[in-house]
Design a protein around this motif. Structure first.
Motif, PDB file in Angstrom:
ATOM      1  N   UNK A 294       3.208 -19.869 -63.367  1.00 58.63           N
ATOM      2  CA  UNK A 294       2.445 -19.319 -63.944  1.00 58.63           C
ATOM      3  C   UNK A 294       1.331 -18.642 -63.259  1.00 58.63           C
ATOM      4  N   UNK A 295       0.594 -17.751 -64.125  1.00 55.37           N
ATOM      5  CA  UNK A 295      -0.441 -16.888 -63.546  1.00 55.37           C
ATOM      6  C   UNK A 295      -1.330 -17.679 -62.417  1.00 55.37           C
ATOM      7  N   UNK A 296      -1.794 -18.662 -62.673  1.00 53.61           N
ATOM      8  CA  UNK A 296      -2.699 -19.332 -61.966  1.00 53.61           C
ATOM      9  C   UNK A 296      -2.361 -19.713 -60.443  1.00 53.61           C
ATOM     10  N   UNK A 297      -1.143 -19.910 -60.651  1.00 49.00           N
ATOM     11  CA  UNK A 297      -0.514 -20.545 -59.248  1.00 49.00           C
ATOM     12  C   UNK A 297       0.076 -19.286 -58.478  1.00 49.00           C
ATOM     13  N   UNK A 298       0.558 -18.325 -59.201  1.00 48.02           N
ATOM     14  CA  UNK A 298       0.851 -16.949 -58.561  1.00 48.02           C
ATOM     15  C   UNK A 298      -0.346 -16.295 -57.902  1.00 48.02           C
ATOM     16  N   UNK A 299      -1.411 -16.385 -58.649  1.00 45.28           N
ATOM     17  CA  UNK A 299      -2.704 -15.791 -58.108  1.00 45.28           C
ATOM     18  C   UNK A 299      -3.500 -16.479 -56.848  1.00 45.28           C
ATOM     19  N   UNK A 300      -3.290 -17.831 -56.932  1.00 48.86           N
ATOM     20  CA  UNK A 300      -3.698 -18.619 -55.768  1.00 48.86           C
ATOM     21  C   UNK A 300      -2.667 -18.644 -54.427  1.00 48.86           C
ATOM     22  N   UNK A 301      -1.383 -18.490 -54.745  1.00 48.06           N
ATOM     23  CA  UNK A 301      -0.434 -18.235 -53.690  1.00 48.06           C
ATOM     24  C   UNK A 301       0.213 -17.291 -53.569  1.00 48.06           C
ATOM     25  N   UNK A 302       0.984 -16.805 -52.524  1.00 53.10           N
ATOM     26  CA  UNK A 302       1.948 -15.619 -52.686  1.00 53.10           C
ATOM     27  C   UNK A 302       3.052 -16.022 -53.375  1.00 53.10           C
ATOM     28  N   UNK A 303       3.723 -15.027 -54.046  1.00 52.03           N
ATOM     29  CA  UNK A 303       4.908 -15.110 -54.907  1.00 52.03           C
ATOM     30  C   UNK A 303       5.876 -15.852 -54.073  1.00 52.03           C
ATOM     31  N   UNK A 304       5.903 -15.689 -52.509  1.00 53.70           N
ATOM     32  CA  UNK A 304       6.983 -16.196 -51.649  1.00 53.70           C
ATOM     33  C   UNK A 304       6.787 -17.660 -51.458  1.00 53.70           C
ATOM     34  N   UNK A 305       5.500 -18.182 -51.639  1.00 57.92           N
ATOM     35  CA  UNK A 305       4.943 -19.525 -51.524  1.00 57.92           C
ATOM     36  C   UNK A 305       5.559 -20.465 -52.634  1.00 57.92           C
ATOM     37  N   UNK A 306       5.291 -21.795 -52.636  1.00 51.00           N
ATOM     38  CA  UNK A 306       5.537 -22.977 -53.369  1.00 51.00           C
ATOM     39  C   UNK A 306       5.357 -22.785 -54.657  1.00 51.00           C
ATOM     40  N   UNK A 307       5.819 -21.860 -55.545  1.00 46.13           N
ATOM     41  CA  UNK A 307       5.324 -22.029 -56.944  1.00 46.13           C
ATOM     42  C   UNK A 307       6.175 -21.952 -57.720  1.00 46.13           C
ATOM     43  N   UNK A 308       7.781 -21.862 -57.273  1.00 43.28           N
ATOM     44  CA  UNK A 308       8.695 -21.696 -58.331  1.00 43.28           C
ATOM     45  C   UNK A 308       9.206 -23.396 -58.702  1.00 43.28           C
TER      46      UNK A 308
END
Length: 326
Positions: A294-308
């Protein structure tokens, strides 16, 4: 002796802003061509493929060492009519950063490189106005921004790189028009690669519409998966037709759903529990799976990071750790 009084600030006429210098006339095309760098030509291809990119996105995608260097070079390309640009006022009265698109000189140079006729300047101005006024502009910039963030991440992590990127139009063709993702990406890392199809949610569609898109990806898996863009290490974001697609590994792929809010992500995941085929997709010619963020995670971290977060797990993973085993 009575001295004249100094006029007060209230009585002084308002100062006028100095007029902005006029944009110079276009240079001779041959002279202009000789002044373009390899990075400039990369910028032209990026804008031709992805329509509009912000200063920050171009700085990342074209590999500028600093944002200041990018700003100065983009201004020079604007002044020579290679690029055009616009920006919007924010609610607080400030202005957004510049959004860049192809200018008449840049479009003419691209056409010369391809042996085609360039579009007329009036056509480009109309196209620019449509971009600036289009209600889906923020969606397009959001999609492009995610891929630019991946390029920025790879600059600081040499073992991982954005090895391919197709925009919406070419991504749909790569999927045989069975699915219409907002983008197709190939993320290369030390242990292999992750092929992903992006769905970038802005909250304008109901979740039923979002979920219905997954039927197209199931059909795509049954057909063998998407064709991949040619690997171009020197220009990974070059959006070209997926000719001579890389089929050495049968097309396993991920569908990445980036949601507008955490609540929408949660609700979609709850709906998906009623469809076991999405949690453990039926094996076809190609294996596929779904992961969300979701947007909050994607903006706090890179989309390469542990957000998926894959649908069949409870722990978020970085992009490189999205594995599909045959």
């Amino acid at each position: 002796m009575q001295h004249p009084t100094r006029p007060t600030a209230a009585s002084e006429p308002p100062r006028r802003r100095a007029p902005r210098p006029a944009r110079p006339a276009p240079l001779d095309p041959i002279t202009l061509w000789s002044r373009l760098t390899d990075r400039d030509r990369t910028i032209l291809r990026l804008l031709d493929a992805h329509q509009v990119l912000t200063t920050e996105q171009l700085a990342a995608l074209a590999g500028f060492p600093t944002l200041d260097r990018a700003q100065r070079r983009l201004l020079a390309l604007y002044c020579t009519h290679v690029l055009d640009r616009f920006r919007h006022p924010r609610p607080d009265g400030s202005m957004t950063s510049w959004r860049y698109a192809l200018g008449p000189a840049g479009a003419a140079i691209l056409a010369a490189m391809r042996g085609t006729e360039p579009p007329r300047p009036a056509t480009l101005r109309t196209r620019l106005l449509r971009l600036a006024a289009h209600p889906a502009l923020n969606h397009l910039l959001g999609v492009n921004g995610l891929f630019a963030d991946l390029a920025s991440y790879s600059a600081d992590h040499p073992g991982e790189t954005l090895a391919g990127w197709l925009g919406e139009r070419h991504a749909a063709r790569a999927c045989g028009n069975l699915a219409r993702p907002d983008g197709l990406g190939v993320w290369q890392h030390g242990q292999g690669r992750v092929v992903f199809l992006l769905e970038y949610d802005t909250g304008t569609e109901n979740l039923g519409q979002v979920q219905a898109k997954l039927d197209g990806y199931r059909d795509l898996a049954q057909s063998g998966g998407p064709q991949l863009p040619p690997a171009r290490a020197e220009d990974p974001a070059d959006d070209t037709e997926p000719q001579n697609a890389d089929r050495r590994t049968p097309g396993s792929f991920w569908v990445l759903l980036r949601f507008h809010s955490a609540a929408r992500e949660t609700h979609l995941r709850q709906r998906a529990q009623a469809q076991p085929a999405l949690i453990q997709p039926t094996p076809g010619t190609a294996r596929w799976a779904v992961a969300t963020t979701h947007a909050e995670l994607a903006e706090a971290h890179s989309p390469a990071g542990p957000i998926w977060l894959p649908l069949n797990t409870f722990g978020r993973r970085p992009l490189r750790a999205l594995h599909l085993h045959h």
